[in-house]
Design an enzyme around this catalytic site. Structure first.
Site, mmCIF file in Angstrom:
data_model
loop_
_atom_site.group_PDB
_atom_site.id
_atom_site.type_symbol
_atom_site.label_atom_id
_atom_site.label_comp_id
_atom_site.label_asym_id
_atom_site.label_seq_id
_atom_site.Cartn_x
_atom_site.Cartn_y
_atom_site.Cartn_z
ATOM 1 N N ASN A 137 -12.239 6.337 1.045
ATOM 2 C CA ASN A 137 -12.298 5.758 2.535
ATOM 3 C C ASN A 137 -11.323 5.364 2.740
ATOM 4 O O ASN A 137 -10.717 4.512 2.029
ATOM 5 C CB ASN A 137 -14.015 4.723 1.349
ATOM 6 C CG ASN A 137 -13.872 3.642 2.449
ATOM 7 O OD1 ASN A 137 -13.427 4.011 3.597
ATOM 8 N ND2 ASN A 137 -14.931 2.592 2.328
ATOM 9 N N GLY A 163 -10.045 -2.684 -3.962
ATOM 10 C CA GLY A 163 -8.424 -3.882 -3.546
ATOM 11 C C GLY A 163 -8.193 -4.609 -4.963
ATOM 12 O O GLY A 163 -6.877 -4.965 -3.931
ATOM 13 N N SER A 218 -10.316 0.185 -6.887
ATOM 14 C CA SER A 218 -9.473 0.196 -8.378
ATOM 15 C C SER A 218 -9.031 1.639 -9.141
ATOM 16 O O SER A 218 -8.578 1.158 -9.630
ATOM 17 C CB SER A 218 -8.926 -0.795 -8.854
ATOM 18 O OG SER A 218 -8.923 -2.304 -8.311
HETATM 19 P P1 13P Z 1 -9.780 0.377 -3.629
HETATM 20 O O1 13P Z 1 -9.870 1.657 -4.406
HETATM 21 O O2 13P Z 1 -8.748 0.490 -2.648
HETATM 22 O O3 13P Z 1 -10.652 -0.690 -4.871
HETATM 23 O O4 13P Z 1 -11.311 -0.031 -2.951
HETATM 24 C C1 13P Z 1 -12.497 0.736 -3.213
HETATM 25 C C2 13P Z 1 -13.545 1.335 -2.181
HETATM 26 O O5 13P Z 1 -13.643 -0.130 -1.324
HETATM 27 C C3 13P Z 1 -14.150 2.599 -1.614
HETATM 28 O O6 13P Z 1 -15.055 1.940 -0.572
#
Ligand code: 13P
Length: 256
Positions: free
Chosen positions: A9, A175, A215
């Site tokens: 994503n 994130g 993450s």
């Molecule tokens: P991260 O992998 O950056 O934590 O984001 C996960 C996410 O929201 C995927 O849709």
């Protein structure tokens, strides 16, 4: 057996030029990935879907979108319809992402309409569910996930083919660099599977893929994928780097 799904994503990232550079690198590597047991999908911003469709023609990489309206056309300023997405070769649509829920105020009601619209058009919704840190600390994780799941799927009464996908994305793990442990994720995935059995049937629940997101990196993917109910991942940050995403998509899955 459920086909694993490794999904990226990209959120609101990458200009067209950056998308070109990315695929220059990623497509060279794609042929090294054994795709017999898995699918790989990337959901770029709407602005690069047409370009992605042209460059991914004949490539075994699936295209996703990051949202969709439920109507085919009409007065819905700022929205994109499932019909438009289908025309661009989109197969999957991410819906109910925590950023849509928390930044843009999308409710379970709105998300359910989107899920229904997308599903009716023959696209595969990826319904995202997940609790905040506060909800987890109050012991409400399963309650929150159960509501988001049953409300989000409420308009899909019967599933015959093209099963929707569920993504468990704990908000505190998105994130932040803090991944749910494989055990924490598996507990919720198993709960989702049991709930799907009640909503549909044992057979359908056994076919629905449940992804983990939050993450995910090349370092933690292997342990996450060991768990029996983790059928793939939805990757944000690490999917923006072609090398990291390649590493994630190409790992050998060994179930416990
Ligand atoms: P991260 O992998 O950056 O934590 O984001 C996960 C996410 O929201 C995927 O849709």
């Amino acid at each position: 057996m459920r086909k694993y799904l490794f999904a990226g994503n990209w959120k609101m990232n990458k200009t067209l030029k950056e998308v070109e550079d990315y695929f220059d690198k990623f497509l060279k590597k794609l042929s090294e990935i054994n795709l017999s047991d898995r699918e790989i999908m990337i959901a770029p911003p709407f602005t690069s879907l047409a370009y992605c469709q042209s460059i991914l023609k004949d490539k075994p990489l699936k295209l996703g979108a990051q949202n969709s309206c439920w109507e085919e056309k009409g007065a819905f300023t700022g929205e994109i319809s499932p019909k438009m997405l289908k025309e661009l070769g989109v197969e999957y649509v991410i819906l109910g992402h925590s950023e849509r829920r928390h930044i843009f105020g999308e409710t379970n009601e709105i998300i359910a309409r989107r899920v229904e619209g997308v599903y009716k058009f023959g696209l595969i919704p990826i319904l995202c569910v997940g609790e905040t840190l506060e909800e987890r600390n109050k012991g409400k994780t399963l309650e929150v996930v159960e509501t988001q799941l049953s409300e989000g799927l409420k308009a899909i009464k019967e599933i015959k083919e093209n099963e929707p996908v569920i993504a468990y994305e704990p908000v505190w793990a998105i994130g932040t660099g803090i991944t749910a442990t494989p055990e924490q994720a598996e507990e919720v995935h198993l709960f989702i599977r049991e709930k799907l059995k009640k909503l549909y049937s044992e057979e359908i629940a056994g076919k629905i893929r449940i992804l983990y997101g939050g993450s995910v990196t090349p370092d933690n993917i292997k342990d996450l994928m060991k768990k029996p109910n983790i059928d793939g991942v939805l990757v944000g940050g690490a999917s923006l780097d072609p090398e990291k995403f390649f590493k994630i998509c190409s790992i050998k899955v060994e179930k416990e």
